[in-house]
Design a protein around this motif. Structure first.
Motif, short mmCIF file in Angstrom:
data_model
loop_
_atom_site.label_atom_id
_atom_site.label_comp_id
_atom_site.label_asym_id
_atom_site.label_seq_id
_atom_site.Cartn_x
_atom_site.Cartn_y
_atom_site.Cartn_z
N HIS A 205 0.84 -1.19 0.00
CA HIS A 205 0.00 0.00 0.00
C HIS A 205 0.88 1.25 0.00
CE1 HIS A 205 -3.22 -2.74 1.10
NE2 HIS A 205 -2.57 -3.07 2.20
N VAL A 206 0.73 2.10 -1.01
CA VAL A 206 1.39 3.40 -0.98
C VAL A 206 0.46 4.34 -0.22
CG1 VAL A 206 2.38 5.28 -2.32
CG2 VAL A 206 2.49 2.94 -3.19
N ALA A 207 0.92 4.90 0.87
CA ALA A 207 0.08 5.76 1.69
C ALA A 207 -0.30 7.02 0.93
CB ALA A 207 0.81 6.13 2.97
N PRO A 208 -1.41 7.64 1.28
CA PRO A 208 -1.77 8.91 0.67
C PRO A 208 -1.03 10.09 1.25
CG PRO A 208 -3.46 8.26 2.21
CD PRO A 208 -2.47 7.14 2.17
N VAL A 209 -0.16 9.85 2.22
CA VAL A 209 0.57 10.93 2.88
C VAL A 209 2.03 10.53 3.05
CG1 VAL A 209 -1.46 11.73 4.16
CG2 VAL A 209 0.05 10.02 5.19
N ALA A 210 2.84 11.53 3.34
CA ALA A 210 4.26 11.31 3.62
C ALA A 210 4.46 11.07 5.11
CB ALA A 210 5.07 12.52 3.16
N ALA A 211 5.68 10.73 5.47
CA ALA A 211 6.08 10.61 6.88
C ALA A 211 7.00 11.79 7.20
CB ALA A 211 6.80 9.29 7.13
N PRO A 212 6.77 12.44 8.34
CA PRO A 212 7.51 13.66 8.63
C PRO A 212 8.86 13.41 9.30
CG PRO A 212 5.94 13.26 10.37
CD PRO A 212 5.76 12.14 9.37
N GLY A 213 9.74 14.40 9.19
CA GLY A 213 10.89 14.49 10.05
C GLY A 213 12.02 13.53 9.80
N SER A 214 12.80 13.31 10.85
CA SER A 214 14.02 12.52 10.81
C SER A 214 14.10 11.61 12.02
CB SER A 214 15.25 13.44 10.79
OG SER A 214 15.18 14.37 9.73
N ILE A 215 14.90 10.58 11.90
CA ILE A 215 15.12 9.63 12.99
C ILE A 215 16.58 9.69 13.41
CG2 ILE A 215 15.20 7.17 13.60
CD1 ILE A 215 12.75 6.77 11.82
N GLU A 567 25.23 -4.02 9.37
CA GLU A 567 26.11 -4.78 10.25
C GLU A 567 26.16 -4.22 11.67
OE1 GLU A 567 27.00 -5.18 6.09
OE2 GLU A 567 27.16 -3.38 7.34
N GLU A 568 25.57 -3.05 11.90
CA GLU A 568 25.66 -2.41 13.21
C GLU A 568 24.47 -2.76 14.09
OE1 GLU A 568 28.35 1.50 12.04
OE2 GLU A 568 26.21 1.77 12.43
N ASN A 569 24.66 -2.60 15.40
CA ASN A 569 23.58 -2.76 16.36
C ASN A 569 22.88 -1.41 16.53
OD1 ASN A 569 24.20 -5.49 16.97
ND2 ASN A 569 25.82 -4.82 18.35
N ASN A 570 21.69 -1.27 15.96
CA ASN A 570 20.99 0.00 15.92
C ASN A 570 19.69 -0.11 16.70
OD1 ASN A 570 23.02 0.75 14.11
ND2 ASN A 570 21.81 0.08 12.35
N HIS A 571 19.48 0.81 17.62
CA HIS A 571 18.32 0.69 18.50
C HIS A 571 17.99 2.04 19.12
CE1 HIS A 571 21.65 -1.17 21.28
NE2 HIS A 571 22.15 -0.63 20.20
N THR A 572 17.04 2.04 20.07
CA THR A 572 16.55 3.23 20.78
C THR A 572 16.41 4.45 19.87
OG1 THR A 572 18.79 3.77 21.55
CG2 THR A 572 17.39 2.45 23.01
N PRO A 573 15.58 4.34 18.83
CA PRO A 573 15.42 5.48 17.93
C PRO A 573 14.59 6.59 18.56
CG PRO A 573 13.87 3.76 17.36
CD PRO A 573 14.74 3.20 18.44
N ALA A 574 14.79 7.79 18.09
CA ALA A 574 13.92 8.93 18.36
C ALA A 574 13.51 9.51 17.02
CB ALA A 574 14.65 9.99 19.18
N TRP A 575 12.27 10.00 16.93
CA TRP A 575 11.76 10.50 15.65
C TRP A 575 11.18 11.88 15.88
CZ3 TRP A 575 8.40 6.84 12.13
CH2 TRP A 575 8.33 7.39 10.84
N ASP A 576 11.71 12.85 15.17
CA ASP A 576 11.23 14.21 15.32
C ASP A 576 11.60 15.00 14.07
OD1 ASP A 576 10.13 16.50 16.64
OD2 ASP A 576 10.73 15.61 18.53
N VAL A 577 11.34 16.30 14.09
CA VAL A 577 11.70 17.13 12.95
C VAL A 577 13.11 17.67 13.19
CG1 VAL A 577 10.98 19.02 11.42
CG2 VAL A 577 9.28 17.68 12.65
N PHE A 578 14.07 16.76 13.16
CA PHE A 578 15.46 17.11 13.37
C PHE A 578 16.01 17.83 12.14
CE2 PHE A 578 14.97 13.00 15.65
CZ PHE A 578 15.24 13.44 16.93
N GLN A 579 16.95 18.73 12.40
CA GLN A 579 17.66 19.37 11.31
C GLN A 579 18.96 18.61 11.11
OE1 GLN A 579 18.68 23.47 11.88
NE2 GLN A 579 18.77 23.89 9.71
#
Length: 584
Positions: A205-215, A567-579
């Motif tokens: 499903h292609v959403a009708p909207v975008a996803a905001p910001g950065s992680i 190959e990296e251990n990636n975790h504890t994300p934060a999602w916001d409108v980061f610059q």
């Protein structure tokens, strides 16, 4: 509103990270869950904060395909098959002319069928697992408003839609389904040895909207390297950028964790480790200088209060970040000052008197050990984990005598706190519930849970790097817990949840509305990939209004974040409108 691919305005710079959620036994200082039940802020994991999330509650998300002729037809898919180098010249004809056997073909791993894809996502990559001997693959993609099918022949087990094709498709076919079929065959010397075989069939499903910001997320680097850093990407990026690493701070910090931001995005509040293992909270500018905040932002007294050892998980709210009212919440483990139990503290960022510049936020009626606070965006309420034991501000556990690990809420009440109450749907005695996080608009709460069990050593499992963890969502005021579809990889990969360490959910900073439905996005870490290391995924949650209440309409499988380093251990994300500066 249409979400731009990259905004230059920072609405909220939330650097949320944690060392208490790494690969098993991995943290800033190499600690593990053995720290539970101790003072909790010693040389174990740094922990992580619930973060402030993002403000905003987007209305009227743009349906990019809703122009003067949304039905097209469009020619974003090229005419004629796309044939990769190394594919036998006879392959297209052999696939076309030979009836396919209706099974035993490839298993599509990414994206899972039924997934919801933001219109500004990284060019969609398809990955599949093939039975032994099958060496040529046919991938077919079709959309009702596209003139052509995209037909690909390849000897590889993956294919990424070219960026220009994906951009056109996501724009013209937003809100529509991509029909997906993958087939395989064994071809040798130009002859069909076996097949073709039909594999996965379904829709994306292609959403009708975008996803905001950065992680922005915390990584310990490749397994065994312990090269910790905060890395990040804007939605749609094809690569990541190192945002912050201890060696770049210019002081004696050996590790950083538990990051949160000032509401104006100019400062990062974070836990730091000194060479002697002391763990404290401080604040620095995020303009590249890593300088101390101006006195009008954070007073010297406030910095000194935050620098008390064994203080972790700073979290802030946009509603309490002004020149008149600026507060940060932390958890302090200090037996001499507080007794054996950790407490939730408020610190006045404009404090001039150390005696009056901080206080305990009362949690009347709750005597549990506190962890993982999350602050409502309107500043009214805090949700947190109450457990038998806690460590590092995020690691919670149970004992034979006390089986409680529940999510509670408490009013902020102008620094006074109040009655702490279990949150219905997130305080079931049959489960350990933890890592709460509030959605944009303060409507939904996501959290982790698992049923208690004893490990082989006889000890009760705690929340640290817990393989049985799954993600659930409830209304912010409480209600029935909904298990999100993002917990599950495709059935054909042979991995099931619980058992995949689906952990640390975080919401996108805004939720867009289209067609009477609200589109939320959740990111989290999971060990479902072949290497069994934590990696980031994103899943959709869509709500609708029913009898005046916002209810969950559907949840969707999770997309793999292809921009991260696998190959990296990636975790504890934060999602916001980061610059975030674009990757180079």
């Amino acid at each position: 509103m249409e979400i731009a691919g990259r905004r230059g305005i920072v609405l909220w710079f939330t650097l949320v990270s944690a060392a208490a959620l790494g690969a098993a036994g991995v943290s800033c200082s190499g600690g593990s869950s053995a720290a539970q039940g101790t003072d909790g802020a010693g040389p174990g994991g740094s922990g992580g904060s619930a973060g402030a999330g993002g403000g905003g509650d987007g209305e009227g998300g743009t349906f990019i395909g809703s122009g003067p002729d949304p039905d097209g037809p469009f020619a974003d898919f090229p005419a004629g098959p796309q044939i990769d180098m190394g594919v036998p010249a006879e392959a297209p004809a052999l696939f076309e002319e030979t009836p396919a056997q209706p099974q035993d073909g490839p298993c599509m791993v990414e994206p899972p069928m039924g997934v919801l894809v933001p219109t500004n996502w990284t060019p969609l990559r398809f990955e599949w697992i093939a039975p032994a001997g099958q060496n040529v693959f046919e991938l077919r993609l079709s959309v009702e408003n596209q003139v052509n099918e995209l037909v690909v022949y390849t000897t590889a087990t993956s294919y990424t839609i070219p960026e220009d094709v994906w951009t056109g498709l996501a724009g013209h076919s937003a809100g529509r389904d991509i029909k997906v079929v993958v087939r395989s065959a064994q071809i040798d010397g130009g002859q069909l040895v076996s097949g073709p075989f039909v594999g996965t069939e379904g829709v994306v499903h292609v959403a009708p909207v975008a996803a905001p910001g950065s992680i922005i997320y915390w990584t310990t680097g490749a397994p065994g390297s312990n090269e910790t850093a905060l890395k990040g990407f804007t939605i749609g990026d094809t690569d990541v950028k190192t945002v912050l690493a201890p060696e770049g701070l210019g002081d004696d910090t050996t590790c950083v964790g538990c990051h949160s931001s000032s509401p104006d995005g100019s400062l990062s509040f974070f836990v730091r480790d000194a060479p002697d293992g002391a763990r404290t909270v401080t604040a620095r500018k995020v303009d590249g200088t890593a300088g101390l905040p101006a006195a009008m932002q954070v007073s010297t007294v406030a910095l000194d209060l935050l620098a008390r050892p064994k203080q972790v998980v700073p979290t802030l709210s946009k509603a309490h970040g002004s020149a008149q009212d600026a507060v940060v919440l932390t958890i302090l483990y200090d037996r001499a000052l507080l007794g054996p139990a950790p407490e939730l503290l408020w610190t006045d960022l404009h404090a001039q008197d150390p005696a009056t510049g901080w206080g305990i936020l009362e949690r009347t009626g709750d005597t549990g050990a506190i962890a993982s606070p999350t602050w409502w965006h309107d500043g009214s309420t805090i949700a947190y984990t109450s457990a038998a034991t806690s460590a590092e501000g995020v690691v919670t556990g149970i004992t034979d005598a006390d089986q409680r690990t529940d999510i509670y809420t408490v009013p902020y009440n102008d620094r006074r706190g109040g009655d702490a109450t279990p949150l219905p749907g997130a305080s079931d005695p049959a489960y350990l519930e933890y890592y709460p996080v509030i959605s944009p608009g303060d409507a939904l709460l996501a959290f982790n849970r698992f049923a208690p069990y004893r490990q082989p050593n006889g000890q009760w499992a705690d929340s640290y790097d817990e393989p049985m963890a799954e993600i659930f969502v409830i209304p912010a005021s409480g209600g029935e817990a909904v298990r999100v579809a993002a917990n599950d990889p495709p059935a054909c990969v042979g991995k099931t949840s619980p058992g995949l360490t689906n952990s640390w959910p975080r919401w996108a900073p805004s939720a867009e509305v289209f067609g009477g439905k609200r589109y939320y996005w959740l990111t989290f870490s999971s060990k479902r990939r072949d290497a069994n290391n934590p990696q980031l995924f994103v899943g959709g949650v869509v709500t609708r209004m029913e009898d005046g209440a916002e209810v969950i309409d559907a949840t969707y499988p999770a997309l793999y974040v292809t921009s991260q380093v696998p190959e990296e251990n990636n975790h504890t994300p934060a999602w916001d409108v980061f610059q975030i500066e674009p990757p180079r």
